[in-house]
Scaffold this active site. Sequence first.
Site, PDB file in Angstrom:
ATOM      1  N   TYR A  75      42.034  69.245  25.109  1.00  0.00           N
ATOM      2  CA  TYR A  75      40.805  68.468  25.281  1.00  0.00           C
ATOM      3  C   TYR A  75      40.963  67.417  26.381  1.00  0.00           C
ATOM      4  O   TYR A  75      40.051  67.203  27.182  1.00  0.00           O
ATOM      5  CB  TYR A  75      40.421  67.800  23.973  1.00  0.00           C
ATOM      6  CG  TYR A  75      38.967  67.334  23.900  1.00  0.00           C
ATOM      7  CD1 TYR A  75      38.008  68.092  23.247  1.00  0.00           C
ATOM      8  CD2 TYR A  75      38.566  66.153  24.516  1.00  0.00           C
ATOM      9  CE1 TYR A  75      36.675  67.687  23.209  1.00  0.00           C
ATOM     10  CE2 TYR A  75      37.250  65.737  24.484  1.00  0.00           C
ATOM     11  CZ  TYR A  75      36.306  66.496  23.825  1.00  0.00           C
ATOM     12  OH  TYR A  75      34.995  66.099  23.792  1.00  0.00           O
TER      13      TYR A  75
ATOM     14  N   HIS B  18      37.335  57.020  25.420  1.00  0.00           N
ATOM     15  CA  HIS B  18      37.456  57.544  24.068  1.00  0.00           C
ATOM     16  C   HIS B  18      38.881  58.019  23.826  1.00  0.00           C
ATOM     17  O   HIS B  18      39.415  58.815  24.589  1.00  0.00           O
ATOM     18  CB  HIS B  18      36.485  58.715  23.847  1.00  0.00           C
ATOM     19  CG  HIS B  18      35.074  58.277  23.596  1.00  0.00           C
ATOM     20  ND1 HIS B  18      34.143  59.068  22.976  1.00  0.00           N
ATOM     21  CD2 HIS B  18      34.443  57.115  23.886  1.00  0.00           C
ATOM     22  CE1 HIS B  18      32.997  58.422  22.878  1.00  0.00           C
ATOM     23  NE2 HIS B  18      33.155  57.233  23.437  1.00  0.00           N
TER      24      HIS B  18
END
Length: 391
Positions: free
Chosen positions: A385, A72
């Site tokens: 993240y 991702h």
Amino acid sequence: MRTTVGIIGAGPAGLLLARLLHDAGIDSVVLESRDRTYVEHRQRAGILEQGTVDVLREVGAGARMDGEGLRHDGIELRFAKQRHRVDFPALAGGRSVMVYAQTEVCKDLIALQLAEGGPLLFEAEALAVEDADSDRPRVRFRHEGREDVLECDYVVGCDGFWGVARKAIPARLTQVFERTYPFAWLGILADVPPSHDELVYARHDRGFALLSMRSPSVSRLYLQVPEGTDADSWSDDAIWAELERRFETADDWRLARGPITQKSVTPMRSYVHEPMRYGRLFLAGDAAHIVPPTGAKGLNLAVGDVVTFARALTYAKEKGSAELLDAYSETCLRRVWQAERFSYDMTSLLHRAPDATAFEDRLQLARLERISSSRAAETDLAEAYTGFPFG
């Protein structure tokens, strides 16, 4: 039984540590209280940071991850029916994340350990860590109906929050920092292809929602619910209806429904135990720290801990210096507290507290607007993240 490093717990942290030590020529024994089937099927985290992906490849556990995992390159933030994509590679120096379940990581590492590594004992319950402040710590354990002792040079507790390792550190030397949140996550697995090709984090006046996935055909979704909620109190139709409300957008995006195969409720808490080392006992993963799942940091923090320990012990072996081992707790805690900060920020950004005021609602929206309009704010999120550096 005698070894250099006694590892308590065969989750991803303990198994990865055994592999890192094997590659460095350092022997170890892994003790796991559960059986192999349980370890290979317990559902946990599924988002791997770039650093975790890299280290799994380095130790030879990346082939199936690269073949079956889902890379991702971003996430979507959803609020006030708006959609904003955060582009990780563009903002974080090319880094991305991988969707690959912890169960699969464990299967890969177990196969490697049994084929090439040192002893991995399932159904071996660690009872206590003794003499941790000496140069010959011991782990008392029960295996195949009898008690035994594992004598070590070092013990690493990868045995989770309820394990025995942390209990060996005298309370007078410890400090605990924790926060319990007044809400939880109701999570489901559903046999339906994900409705979006990347994770969607939704802030809504009714509460947070997360769209995730386990595979191209299995969706993993979450709803913010009150603390103490019983998963069975929610019908399948009620879950889908609430997810549709919270994911609603101003365009023609729609949430696909499918059969729900699993429901569970995850409590939300933050926890840090300091120090992470006592004598020759080192804590790693949930034995030392817990984060709310919003930031996808739990498994990745555990990986950072064992990478730090393996590097430190290898340095001691090669250089004859305990400098890095002595700095283990301080080194790990720098990363832990940054992950705690990020996880808290994400949680407070996206969840609505039961007693939230209109002022606090507006602040959340203002923070989300800032991220979606400022490259600097967006970069901070993307860098955190995709992962803080090890060490």
